[in-house]
Scaffold this active site. Structure first.
Site, PDB file in Angstrom:
ATOM      1  N   SER A  14      25.611 -17.868  -8.121  1.00  0.00           N
ATOM      2  CA  SER A  14      24.395 -18.242  -8.842  1.00  0.00           C
ATOM      3  C   SER A  14      24.045 -17.217  -9.921  1.00  0.00           C
ATOM      4  O   SER A  14      24.138 -16.008  -9.707  1.00  0.00           O
ATOM      5  CB  SER A  14      23.238 -18.342  -7.844  1.00  0.00           C
ATOM      6  OG  SER A  14      22.041 -18.632  -8.534  1.00  0.00           O
TER       7      SER A  14
ATOM      8  N   CYS B 286      16.158 -12.053  -4.993  1.00  0.00           N
ATOM      9  CA  CYS B 286      16.217 -11.613  -6.385  1.00  0.00           C
ATOM     10  C   CYS B 286      15.436 -10.312  -6.532  1.00  0.00           C
ATOM     11  O   CYS B 286      14.250 -10.259  -6.204  1.00  0.00           O
ATOM     12  CB  CYS B 286      15.648 -12.662  -7.332  1.00  0.00           C
ATOM     13  SG  CYS B 286      15.705 -12.087  -9.044  1.00  0.00           S
TER      14      CYS B 286
HETATM   15  C1  FMN Z   1      23.435 -11.976 -14.688  1.00  0.00           C
HETATM   16  C2  FMN Z   1      23.249 -12.287 -13.228  1.00  0.00           C
HETATM   17  C3  FMN Z   1      22.324 -13.264 -12.842  1.00  0.00           C
HETATM   18  C4  FMN Z   1      22.140 -13.586 -11.506  1.00  0.00           C
HETATM   19  N1  FMN Z   1      21.250 -14.562 -11.151  1.00  0.00           N
HETATM   20  C5  FMN Z   1      21.118 -14.915  -9.851  1.00  0.00           C
HETATM   21  C6  FMN Z   1      20.275 -16.002  -9.454  1.00  0.00           C
HETATM   22  O1  FMN Z   1      19.683 -16.704 -10.291  1.00  0.00           O
HETATM   23  N2  FMN Z   1      20.147 -16.283  -8.120  1.00  0.00           N
HETATM   24  C7  FMN Z   1      20.831 -15.565  -7.183  1.00  0.00           C
HETATM   25  O2  FMN Z   1      20.697 -15.850  -5.994  1.00  0.00           O
HETATM   26  N3  FMN Z   1      21.666 -14.564  -7.529  1.00  0.00           N
HETATM   27  C8  FMN Z   1      21.821 -14.222  -8.829  1.00  0.00           C
HETATM   28  N4  FMN Z   1      22.690 -13.207  -9.177  1.00  0.00           N
HETATM   29  C9  FMN Z   1      23.447 -12.498  -8.116  1.00  0.00           C
HETATM   30  C10 FMN Z   1      24.860 -13.072  -7.952  1.00  0.00           C
HETATM   31  O3  FMN Z   1      24.819 -14.432  -7.581  1.00  0.00           O
HETATM   32  C11 FMN Z   1      25.648 -12.283  -6.897  1.00  0.00           C
HETATM   33  O4  FMN Z   1      24.970 -12.352  -5.672  1.00  0.00           O
HETATM   34  C12 FMN Z   1      25.825 -10.826  -7.273  1.00  0.00           C
HETATM   35  O5  FMN Z   1      25.996 -10.671  -8.663  1.00  0.00           O
HETATM   36  C13 FMN Z   1      26.994 -10.161  -6.563  1.00  0.00           C
HETATM   37  O6  FMN Z   1      28.224 -10.790  -6.884  1.00  0.00           O
HETATM   38  P1  FMN Z   1      29.207 -10.304  -8.072  1.00  0.00           P
HETATM   39  O7  FMN Z   1      29.389  -8.824  -7.898  1.00  0.00           O
HETATM   40  O8  FMN Z   1      30.463 -11.108  -7.897  1.00  0.00           O
HETATM   41  O9  FMN Z   1      28.521 -10.618  -9.342  1.00  0.00           O
HETATM   42  C14 FMN Z   1      22.882 -12.880 -10.517  1.00  0.00           C
HETATM   43  C15 FMN Z   1      23.821 -11.916 -10.909  1.00  0.00           C
HETATM   44  C16 FMN Z   1      24.018 -11.612 -12.238  1.00  0.00           C
HETATM   45  C17 FMN Z   1      25.041 -10.571 -12.617  1.00  0.00           C
END
Ligand code: FMN
Lengths: 272, 314
Positions: B22, B131
């Site tokens: 997400s 969040c």
């Molecule tokens: C730019 C950005 C926006 C995100 N927006 C959301 C969101 O709207 N809702 C949510 O549950 N997590 C959000 N996340 C968290 C990601 O879904 C994920 O949990 C987190 O980035 C860890 O995974 P990754 O290291 O693969 O990015 C966001 C992450 C990033 C980088």
């Protein structure tokens, strides 16, 4: 349709201590490029630096009629731009594009005024080529710190572009900001001649150019540079405050709705 | 040997265990020209409140060593416009849709969930109680056991869809939050959301993000995220969707072996939007090499015989 290619560096020409032009063999990307579009590049394959960086396509390169690649105009400021400065022929970098909304290329009798500050010159080589194809009378207003920071002047001249230069130290052209000669040109211009202004450079400069264009009732497009995560509309990082009708400003993604915007719609005071 | 990459989690059937995280994949439709959405295990869309939100002013992201901070502030179109404009397109592309839902109040979470319960094409609800960069809602609920229970129970009451609370890593004992979610009726948990973090421009002495603080994601957080998935798996009998810094198949395998049935990929999609194919190929190779017929044969197979685990929190 954007493509991601592992592009070979064909050449890396250092223009000064900070600026270089990097030629990439990426014909499949290059052949789709419209003026003002960008690519997302990543030199190196590791996790640090992690993200790609957006770059305007500087030139689309051809061998006779065949498109062979594209070039980037780079200024060494951060980690990624230092890596791009140091690349040597044969190195490979990831290159995803073309992306974003291009400039609208005007037609005669309208004239084109391109206004560039520093590395903001980048989108204007392809725009000048497209304007030339349409026989549009084109002027480049180009500002830099000093004479040694102004590049590709002959190439623009060869494309029939008239040049008006400005430098902070007065070593070339008018001393001062590029908006100084631009303001004069606006006052001197014949009211009956339609002019479209295109600007790219530091935010403060683009804002000043937009205000000048508004004062003189001229259309203006700006190419904005915003920190970008993905370039594809996925992350909502690169937003720009824009007002298109009455009501509050909206934050729109510059990777999809830009990087080129109607200057009059940008809410500059909220741009930071 | 042919292998089966599909997994079942919380009543959802996924073609493979790789889900777009997400906030890192827009509403999915932005990527439909580049990637065949039906080849992903699922698409978790950007977090949605009841109404549209503008989010935080730029600067919204900053890169840090092997990671990035974000403070987007959950900009979004609101759940009703999502249902009207985006959901039909996602269905047409054959995507398994996981809707990330948000609320400033418990009632708002429930209202968003209720609207989605009536909509066609919603695979599951991922309840964002994690969040880190909004004032009301989000982590405020996810950092309290009672808040976690209250939100999950309220959503559970109004929906038939699978309920998957998304946990924050910004707590001392994440497994107790997984247990609270299970007790309140969750079908699975996803973890981790981002770590609350900060970066400063020393020349101007100003925070690099307009919101001052933001959430850290990317490879920098991966080892902590793997440890948290491991803790939840050991403590709670509830399916897990794991994430945090997955860049390669090998990274995803760590989460699966630690106990995740499926994984999400966020930040890596920014670096490589074509990562999905590579993950599928890599997982297929791995399963073949290890003589495993299905992904579930691998889930939670971490071998810690003869290893003492010392928890250092007390
Ligand atoms: C730019 C950005 C926006 C995100 N927006 C959301 C969101 O709207 N809702 C949510 O549950 N997590 C959000 N996340 C968290 C990601 O879904 C994920 O949990 C987190 O980035 C860890 O995974 P990754 O290291 O693969 O990015 C966001 C992450 C990033 C980088």
């Amino acid at each position: 349709m954007p493509l991601d290619v592992d592009a070979v560096v064909v050449s890396n020409t250092h223009l000064s201590n900070d600026y270089n032009v990097l030629v990439l063999a990426a014909p499949a990307v290059a052949s789709q490029v419209q003026p003002g579009q960008f690519v997302m590049v990543k030199p190196g394959v590791g996790d640090d630096p992690l993200l790609r960086r957006p770059f305007s396509v500087f030139e689309v390169l051809r061998d006779d009629a065949r498109v062979t690649g594209l070039s980037l105009l780079n200024k060494r400021v951060g980690v990624t731009t230092r890596m791009l400065f140091a690349l040597t022929p044969g190195d490979r970098i990831r290159c995803l594009g073309p992306l974003g909304r291009p400039f609208s290329v005007t037609e005669p009798p309208e004239r084109a005024w391109m206004v560039a500050g520093g590395v903001g010159l980048a989108p204007f080589a392809t725009l000048a080529a497209a304007l030339r194809e349409r026989n549009v009378k084109t002027t480049l207003f180009y500002g830099g710190r000093s004479a040694t920071d102004l590049f590709h002047l002959d190439e623009f001249r060869q494309r029939g572009v008239s040049l008006t230069l400005a430098t902070d130290d007065g070593s070339r052209g008018v001393q001062g900001n590029v908006t100084v000669p631009l303001a004069r040109a606006f006052c001197d211009a014949d009211r009956a001649t339609p002019i479209r202004v295109y600007a790219c450079g530091p935010t403060a400069m683009m804002r000043a150019v937009t205000e000048l264009a508004a004062t003189h009732g001229r259309a203006i497009e700006v190419s904005l540079e915003q920190v970008m995560g993905c370039g594809l509309g996925g992350c909502y990082s690169c937003v720009i405050p824009v007002q298109r009708d009455s009501g509050p400003a909206r934050l729109v993604r510059s990777c999809l709705d830009g990087p080129v915007f109607d200057g009059g719609t940008v809410v500059w005071e909220q741009l930071g | 040997m042919s292998v089966d990459l599909s997994v079942d989690i919380a009543g959802l059937h996924l073609r493979n265990p790789f889900i777009a995280a997400s906030g890192c994949f827009g509403y999915g439709v932005e990527y439909a020209d580049l990637v065949d959405l039906s080849t992903l295990g699922g698409v978790a869309v950007k977090g949605l409140f009841l109404d549209a939100r503008e989010g935080h002013p730029p600067t919204r992201i900053v890169e840090t060593p092997s990671g990035m901070l974000n403070a987007i502030g959950l900009q979004g179109i609101g759940v009703r416009r999502f249902v009207a404009e985006k959901l039909p397109l996602l269905r047409a592309h054959g995507a398994v849709v996981i809707v990330n839902i948000c609320g400033s109040t418990i009632d708002e979470y429930a209202e968003v969930a209720r609207i989605l319960d009536d909509a066609d094409g919603v695979g599951a609800l991922e309840v964002n109680i994690s969040c880190p960069n909004i004032k009301k809602g989000g982590m405020m609920f996810g950092c309290s056991l009672q808040g976690t229970r209250d939100v999950v129970a309220a959503v559970r009451r109004v929906t038939r869809r699978p309920v998957i609370p998304k946990l924050t890593p910004n707590v001392t004992d994440v497994a107790s939050f997984a247990a609270a979610a299970r007790d309140a009726g969750a079908d699975a948990v996803s973890l981790v959301n981002t770590f609350l973090a900060m970066a400063i421009d020393v020349e101007t002495r100003r925070p690099k993000l307009s919101n001052v603080v933001g959430g850290l994601s990317g490879p920098a957080i991966r080892p902590i995220a793997v440890r948290m998935v491991h803790e939840c798996r050991q403590a709670v009998d509830l399916p897990i969707i794991g994430m945090g810094g997955i860049m390669t198949t090998g990274d995803a395998l760590e989460f699966i072996i630690a106990g995740a049935t499926a994984v999400q990929v966020g930040t890596a999609n920014f670096v490589d939007p074509f990562i999905w194919n590579k993950l599928v190929t890599g997982l297929t190779d791995y399963l073949q090499r290890h003589g495993l017929a299905t992904v579930s044969d691998l889930v939670g197979t971490l071998d810690i015989t003869d290893r003492d685990t010392v928890w250092t929190s007390s």
